[in-house]
Design a protein around this motif. Sequence first.
Motif, PDB file in Angstrom:
ATOM      1  N   THR A   3      46.627  35.645  44.633  1.00  0.00           N
ATOM      2  CA  THR A   3      45.566  35.793  43.643  1.00  0.00           C
ATOM      3  C   THR A   3      46.140  35.840  42.234  1.00  0.00           C
ATOM      4  O   THR A   3      45.648  35.145  41.329  1.00  0.00           O
ATOM      5  N   ARG A   4      47.190  36.646  42.019  1.00  0.00           N
ATOM      6  CA  ARG A   4      47.814  36.739  40.688  1.00  0.00           C
ATOM      7  C   ARG A   4      48.324  35.397  40.210  1.00  0.00           C
ATOM      8  O   ARG A   4      48.337  35.119  39.017  1.00  0.00           O
ATOM      9  N   HIS A   5      48.782  34.573  41.131  1.00  0.00           N
ATOM     10  CA  HIS A   5      49.389  33.294  40.770  1.00  0.00           C
ATOM     11  C   HIS A   5      48.418  32.121  40.904  1.00  0.00           C
ATOM     12  O   HIS A   5      48.830  30.964  40.741  1.00  0.00           O
ATOM     13  N   GLY A   6      47.165  32.407  41.228  1.00  0.00           N
ATOM     14  CA  GLY A   6      46.167  31.350  41.351  1.00  0.00           C
ATOM     15  C   GLY A   6      46.520  30.325  42.417  1.00  0.00           C
ATOM     16  O   GLY A   6      46.249  29.135  42.266  1.00  0.00           O
ATOM     17  N   ALA A   7      47.126  30.783  43.497  1.00  0.00           N
ATOM     18  CA  ALA A   7      47.610  29.880  44.545  1.00  0.00           C
ATOM     19  C   ALA A   7      46.781  30.038  45.824  1.00  0.00           C
ATOM     20  O   ALA A   7      46.293  31.118  46.131  1.00  0.00           O
ATOM     21  N   ALA A   8      46.669  28.948  46.551  1.00  0.00           N
ATOM     22  CA  ALA A   8      45.970  28.955  47.836  1.00  0.00           C
ATOM     23  C   ALA A   8      46.857  29.602  48.904  1.00  0.00           C
ATOM     24  O   ALA A   8      48.085  29.585  48.798  1.00  0.00           O
ATOM     25  N   VAL A   9      46.209  30.166  49.932  1.00  0.00           N
ATOM     26  CA  VAL A   9      46.921  30.755  51.060  1.00  0.00           C
ATOM     27  C   VAL A   9      46.424  30.084  52.332  1.00  0.00           C
ATOM     28  O   VAL A   9      45.221  30.023  52.571  1.00  0.00           O
ATOM     29  N   SER A  10      47.354  29.580  53.133  1.00  0.00           N
ATOM     30  CA  SER A  10      46.985  29.102  54.467  1.00  0.00           C
ATOM     31  C   SER A  10      47.713  29.969  55.478  1.00  0.00           C
ATOM     32  O   SER A  10      48.771  30.530  55.193  1.00  0.00           O
ATOM     33  N   ARG A  61      50.101  41.983  54.395  1.00  0.00           N
ATOM     34  CA  ARG A  61      48.975  41.068  54.137  1.00  0.00           C
ATOM     35  C   ARG A  61      48.438  41.287  52.728  1.00  0.00           C
ATOM     36  O   ARG A  61      48.194  40.329  51.998  1.00  0.00           O
ATOM     37  N   ARG A  62      48.264  42.548  52.328  1.00  0.00           N
ATOM     38  CA  ARG A  62      47.776  42.855  50.971  1.00  0.00           C
ATOM     39  C   ARG A  62      48.764  42.371  49.912  1.00  0.00           C
ATOM     40  O   ARG A  62      48.363  41.810  48.892  1.00  0.00           O
ATOM     41  N   LEU A  63      50.050  42.619  50.118  1.00  0.00           N
ATOM     42  CA  LEU A  63      51.072  42.218  49.149  1.00  0.00           C
ATOM     43  C   LEU A  63      51.016  40.720  48.897  1.00  0.00           C
ATOM     44  O   LEU A  63      50.985  40.272  47.736  1.00  0.00           O
ATOM     45  N   PHE A  64      50.988  39.919  49.969  1.00  0.00           N
ATOM     46  CA  PHE A  64      51.065  38.474  49.794  1.00  0.00           C
ATOM     47  C   PHE A  64      49.735  37.851  49.368  1.00  0.00           C
ATOM     48  O   PHE A  64      49.733  36.884  48.606  1.00  0.00           O
ATOM     49  N   THR A  65      48.624  38.391  49.809  1.00  0.00           N
ATOM     50  CA  THR A  65      47.338  37.835  49.348  1.00  0.00           C
ATOM     51  C   THR A  65      47.094  38.204  47.886  1.00  0.00           C
ATOM     52  O   THR A  65      46.565  37.392  47.127  1.00  0.00           O
ATOM     53  N   SER A  66      47.495  39.403  47.460  1.00  0.00           N
ATOM     54  CA  SER A  66      47.338  39.746  46.044  1.00  0.00           C
ATOM     55  C   SER A  66      48.310  38.929  45.186  1.00  0.00           C
ATOM     56  O   SER A  66      47.983  38.549  44.057  1.00  0.00           O
ATOM     57  N   PHE A  67      49.494  38.633  45.712  1.00  0.00           N
ATOM     58  CA  PHE A  67      50.425  37.746  45.014  1.00  0.00           C
ATOM     59  C   PHE A  67      49.771  36.389  44.780  1.00  0.00           C
ATOM     60  O   PHE A  67      49.814  35.846  43.669  1.00  0.00           O
TER      61      PHE A  67
END
Length: 182
Positions: free
Chosen positions: A137-144, A129-135
């Motif tokens: 954030t780094r890429h300025g992308a939304a997460v659903s 969860r941390r790996l993909f949510t921080s990814f």
Amino acid sequence: MPQGVTLDSPRLEDGAALWRIARDSRVLDLNSCYSYLLWCRDYAETSIVARSGDAGAHGEPGAPVGFITGYTRPAAPSTLLVWQVAVDETHRGRGLAAAMLDALTLRARSERGVDVIETTITPDNAASRRLFTSFATRHGAAVSREVLFDAAAFPEDGHAPEVLYRIGPIAPSHPHRPSPSQ
């Protein structure tokens, strides 16, 4: 990127090492060694391997110390589904998983027009969860997030639900870096 590690596409001869890294993680669902061999043959362009800097005497590449397997979804070719992320125990905690994910995404974006990343994560897997949510954030992308496969979909008892994380759209530029004024 951790010092002494290089990123590369997986090769057929890496299959056994990828299987061992997945097995030793004690977290991933372990597939057969045969499936990792096929993955290295058929999905090398959408996967990545991290290698130790120790090349062989004849210049052969260093041993795998981490990997990400992925594929572009047939029904959504601009979506990269990340199947497994694993780092050998001796290389954990140094940002290698994030470096592999960033590099794989950049390559898939450039070569295949990928602008969305999908993966599934069980609710108890805090590291993923941390790996993909921080990814994101780094890429300025939304997460659903939504449950893709609930526990009842699996034949064995005790399998946790698999939550689909959909990250995108991913900007065509490099990962988000704060400007000097931020």
